[in-house]
Design an enzyme around this catalytic site. Sequence first.
Site, mmCIF file in Angstrom:
data_model
loop_
_atom_site.group_PDB
_atom_site.id
_atom_site.type_symbol
_atom_site.label_atom_id
_atom_site.label_comp_id
_atom_site.label_asym_id
_atom_site.label_seq_id
_atom_site.Cartn_x
_atom_site.Cartn_y
_atom_site.Cartn_z
ATOM 1 C CG ASN A 53 -1.947 1.216 1.581
ATOM 2 O OD1 ASN A 53 -1.779 2.035 0.691
ATOM 3 N ND2 ASN A 53 -2.215 1.716 2.716
ATOM 4 C CE LYS A 65 0.241 3.428 4.400
ATOM 5 N NZ LYS A 65 0.227 3.344 5.904
ATOM 6 C CG HIS A 80 -5.649 2.011 4.771
ATOM 7 N ND1 HIS A 80 -5.867 2.741 5.628
ATOM 8 C CD2 HIS A 80 -4.661 0.991 3.999
ATOM 9 C CE1 HIS A 80 -4.280 2.260 5.821
ATOM 10 N NE2 HIS A 80 -3.999 1.405 5.569
ATOM 11 C CD GLU A 126 -2.654 5.287 6.473
ATOM 12 O OE1 GLU A 126 -2.791 5.766 5.035
ATOM 13 O OE2 GLU A 126 -1.901 4.874 7.378
ATOM 14 C CD GLU A 178 -3.508 -2.964 6.933
ATOM 15 O OE1 GLU A 178 -2.568 -3.153 6.614
ATOM 16 O OE2 GLU A 178 -4.178 -1.412 7.133
ATOM 17 N N GLY A 193 2.354 1.561 10.749
ATOM 18 C CA GLY A 193 2.709 2.863 10.230
ATOM 19 C C GLY A 193 2.959 2.947 11.829
ATOM 20 C CB SER A 212 5.029 -2.355 11.924
ATOM 21 O OG SER A 212 4.456 -0.540 11.867
#
Length: 249
Positions: free
Chosen positions: A10, A12, A95, A97, A167, A173, A213
Amino acid sequence: MARRKLVAGNWKMNKTPSEAVALIEELKPLVKSDDVDVVFCVPAIDIPAAVEAVKGTNIAIGGENMYFEDKGAYTGEVSADMLLDAGAKYVIIGHSERREYFAETDITVNKKVLKAFEKGLRPIICCGESLEQREQGITIDWIRQQIKIAFLNVTADQAKRAVIAYEPIWAIGTGKTATSDQAEEVCGAIRACIRELYGEAVADQIIIQYGGSVNAGNAAELFAKSDIDGGLVGGASLKADFGKIVNYK
Ligand code: PEP
């Protein structure tokens, strides 16, 4: 049943189209694999150049998001047809985010999943708990709810082709990875939930990834778990490390 592993990057909001081509050229030889499927999910504007750059390789291209309507007055949005016509085969949906910064909900995730399947894109459906939810002991309940809503009105034939990415938000991250036992516990619970919804055959086929991660040092232990069928990788997908994650064995 032996499922193939699927490792997806991904990217981003990173890499312009020309930077995307340069990175793909660097990663191409490193991500070759006979038994792992590889996807690069890239910014929508990079997709045409990325599709061209991966021709003749084992890499498929995916989008990072899409809208659930076919077309119309939705300024700034990208449709499933646009992704498909540009050559994408996969799309990340929901996702964390997108949920946090762009107000996506389980309901919009479900609408997008239905549209992706209707059009023939393979959705990578994200779910995950916050640190607070984990500490409250409600992780599995929360994830089961996310999955049940994401799959509302999805048929068994469609569900077989879904990819679910577990996730944990606290691991994205942050450099904090879930332990392989923590990741396996939740991926196993997701497979059990799919079994309840669709039966054994679909539960056996569906791909469930871990994300948060993942790096060259922890991929082998995570991917060795029986309910973890690969990973959704953020930061490390932009580096040569991604080749080591794909070739984790
Ligand atoms: C992600 O963006 O889906 C992700 C898991 O990021 P990272 O690997 O950087 O934690």
